[in-house]
Scaffold this active site. Structure first.
Site, PDB file in Angstrom:
ATOM      1  N   SER A   1       0.844  -1.186   0.000  1.00 40.97           N
ATOM      2  CA  SER A   1       0.000   0.000   0.000  1.00 40.97           C
ATOM      3  C   SER A   1       0.875   1.230   0.000  1.00 40.97           C
ATOM      4  O   SER A   1       1.968   1.236   0.571  1.00 40.97           O
ATOM      5  CB  SER A   1      -0.891   0.011   1.239  1.00 40.97           C
ATOM      6  OG  SER A   1      -0.083   0.283   2.354  1.00 40.97           O
ATOM      7  N   LYS A   2       0.336   2.275  -0.622  1.00 44.81           N
ATOM      8  CA  LYS A   2       1.142   3.487  -0.789  1.00 44.81           C
ATOM      9  C   LYS A   2       1.470   4.150   0.537  1.00 44.81           C
ATOM     10  O   LYS A   2       2.370   4.960   0.629  1.00 44.81           O
ATOM     11  CB  LYS A   2       0.451   4.455  -1.729  1.00 44.81           C
ATOM     12  CG  LYS A   2      -0.830   5.031  -1.186  1.00 44.81           C
ATOM     13  CD  LYS A   2      -1.416   6.065  -2.124  1.00 44.81           C
ATOM     14  CE  LYS A   2      -2.639   6.680  -1.465  1.00 44.81           C
ATOM     15  NZ  LYS A   2      -3.437   7.493  -2.318  1.00 44.81           N
ATOM     16  N   ARG A   3       0.727   3.796   1.579  1.00 45.18           N
ATOM     17  CA  ARG A   3       1.014   4.385   2.881  1.00 45.18           C
ATOM     18  C   ARG A   3       2.324   3.858   3.477  1.00 45.18           C
ATOM     19  O   ARG A   3       2.929   4.473   4.325  1.00 45.18           O
ATOM     20  CB  ARG A   3      -0.129   4.123   3.853  1.00 45.18           C
ATOM     21  CG  ARG A   3      -1.228   5.131   3.671  1.00 45.18           C
ATOM     22  CD  ARG A   3      -2.530   4.727   4.335  1.00 45.18           C
ATOM     23  NE  ARG A   3      -3.600   4.886   3.363  1.00 45.18           N
ATOM     24  CZ  ARG A   3      -4.242   6.026   3.141  1.00 45.18           C
ATOM     25  NH1 ARG A   3      -3.957   7.089   3.846  1.00 45.18           N
ATOM     26  NH2 ARG A   3      -5.178   6.112   2.224  1.00 45.18           N
TER      27      ARG A   3
END
Ligand code: GLU
Length: 497
Positions: free
Chosen positions: A252-254
């Site tokens: 995930s981009k987080r």
């Protein structure tokens, strides 16, 4: 039979490495069988789809060297290849299902649906809603119809029994029908949902094999039923394992940059990134790590995909990229590719207007613009020292800014500035002070060109990665702090646009 595979991305954000990974396996599978590979844009979610995102997906896949036989930019016999241009087709098939009693109009409101689900939950039942739950008395239906109330079209789904389908990698999969709800096929705005459009298009585009991420397994029963309702043969299904962060959570981009543009900007070679994606869950018969797309195709065998979640690890990618650089680029090719990467006119024209006022001679350029051609910066905690900010202020600003940027959809400098200003105000900081830690995170110094201009040029993933790197440098929140901060941030974020 000609093998036909497809990649069907939704253009709702930056082009994702997961899209490239699935595209690669579809491409290799098709080519290995002398078949065709199609690119279809699934843009039925009109509120989230953008032409810019579609363009970025096409550009990124092309940069990686993937070649499709039919697509929005490559007319073919099964077009159009953009779902928003195929509305009439979906209308027709929805009507057919309605006429045959395989689908029904549902006038239930969102509140009623919540209520129905809650009731089921309280009774300890599955929350999947069936037609018997959704049915309204005939007079009520007529009244809502007469009042032109919005409705959706849902598919009929068996109340009991088991759905059985095959997966090329996982064998036979069984799902209880009680877990499957009466899927919406047509939304109240007349647009189809993914499920209907996907099945109709895969059939009309003569797709023979669907290789997609494992998150779609739960959709397979609905799709199988739709194929049955239409009397069509279902393509073979193959659900690929999802890419994971090094901590095993879903990529995930987080936590990890996920945009292909980030990896391009980071200076990875397209061949190396493709090679690395091919290694995600798959191996060459001789287990060699470094191989080209042609070598992959020549040796491709889908049954060599292993289902353990493949970890997308940037360090491993860098190691592989280093091998490609050293072994496959002559000095001339290195020079040419580096020039294309860093000194191409398009990139330079974004940078030059910003740096020109700050230089007196060309020797000043590299020190001023170096951060725009770097990856993570070498910064220390001391770099963040500021007369009106405590260390905890800096930590909070970086964390809150990072959360704010995670959900930012409009990545342009004016928007970024106004969001920073609003968040800074809400936190009680002057905008200049709020921006200081961001300057250090993004440019390594506050004596730099405007930080929002820099973020616009660097793009979302690189900017976010640098801010996360800065936060780790100063010290991110402890578990306890993170809880408290998140709560506080959620309150403050209400003032954000
Ligand atoms: N539009 C879906 C996606 O964004 C496609 C899923 C599929 O391949 O069926 O991933």
């Amino acid at each position: 039979m000609t093998v036909r595979t497809r990649i069907a991305p939704s253009p709702t954000g930056d082009p994702h490495v997961g899209t490239a990974y699935i595209a690669l396996f579809n491409l290799a599978f098709a080519r290995q069988h002398g078949g065709e590979f199609i690119l279809r844009i699934e843009d039925t979610d009109q509120t989230r789809s953008t032409p810019e995102s579609e363009q970025a997906i096409l550009d990124s896949l092309r940069w990686l060297g993937m070649d499709w036989d039919e697509g929005p930019d490559k007319p073919g016999p099964h077009g159009p290849y953009r779902q928003s241009e195929r509305s009439e087709i979906y209308q027709k098939y929805t009507q057919q299902l309605l006429d045959e009693g395989k689908a029904f109009k549902c006038y239930r409101t969102a509140e009623e649906l919540d209520e129905l689900r809650n009731q089921r939950r309280e009774q300890g039942l599955q929350t999947a809603l069936k037609q018997s739950d959704l049915a309204l008395p005939a007079e009520e239906v007529s009244a809502r119809e007469a009042a032109n109330a919005p409705y959706v079209v849902r598919m009929q789904v068996p109340e009991e029994g088991v759905c059985v389908f095959d997966d090329l990698l996982r064998g036979t999969i069984e799902v209880e029908w009680s877990q499957v709800d009466c899927q919406i096929l047509m939304k109240s705005d007349g647009m189809p949902t993914y499920h209907l459009a996907n099945v109709v298009d895969d059939h009309l585009m003569e797709i023979t094999h669907v290789l997609r991420g494992e998150e779609w397994i739960s959709s397979a029963p609905k799709h199988q039923l739709l194929y049955k309702y239409f009397g069509w043969e279902m393509p073979a299904l193959c659900h690929m394992p999802l890419l994971r962060n090094p901590d095993k959570s879903k990529l995930s981009k987080r936590k990890n940059p996920t945009s292909i543009i980030y990896y391009q900007r980071m200076g990875y070679l397209a061949d190396a990134l493709l090679n690395y994606l091919a290694r995600m869950g798959w191996s060459m018969p001789d287990e060699r790590e470094k191989f080209s797309l042609e070598e992959m195709i020549a040796n491709f065998d889908i049954s060599r995909v292993s289902l353990g979640g493949p970890i997308f690890d940037q360090e491993k990618l860098s190691w592989l990229n280093g091998m490609w650089i050293r072994e496959d680029l002559s000095d001339e090719q290195f020079a040419q590719q580096f020039q294309q990467w860093a000194l191409n006119p398009e990139y330079l024209m974004q940078i030059i207007p910003l740096i020109k006022p700050r230089v007196e001679k060309f020797t000043d350029v590299a020190p001023v613009a170096g951060f725009l051609m770097s990856g993570m910066l070498s910064i220390t905690e001391e770099d963040f020292a500021h007369k009106s900010l405590e260390r905890d202020d800096v930590r909070k600003i970086l964390q809150y800014a990072s959360w704010m940027l995670d959900s930012e959809q409009q990545w342009n400098k004016d928007r970024l500035f106004s969001q920073c200003k609003t968040l800074g105000d809400a936190m009680g900081f002057k905008v200049r002070d709020f921006l200081y830690p961001l300057f250090i995170a993004i440019a390594g110094t506050s004596a730099s060109v405007s930080v929002v201009d820099s973020m616009q040029i660097l793009g979302p993933d690189m900017s976010r990665a640098r801010i996360r790197h800065a936060l780790n440098t100063v010290g991110g929140p402890s578990k306890k702090e993170a809880k408290r901060w998140e709560k506080e941030y959620r309150e403050l974020a209400k003032s954000l646009g």
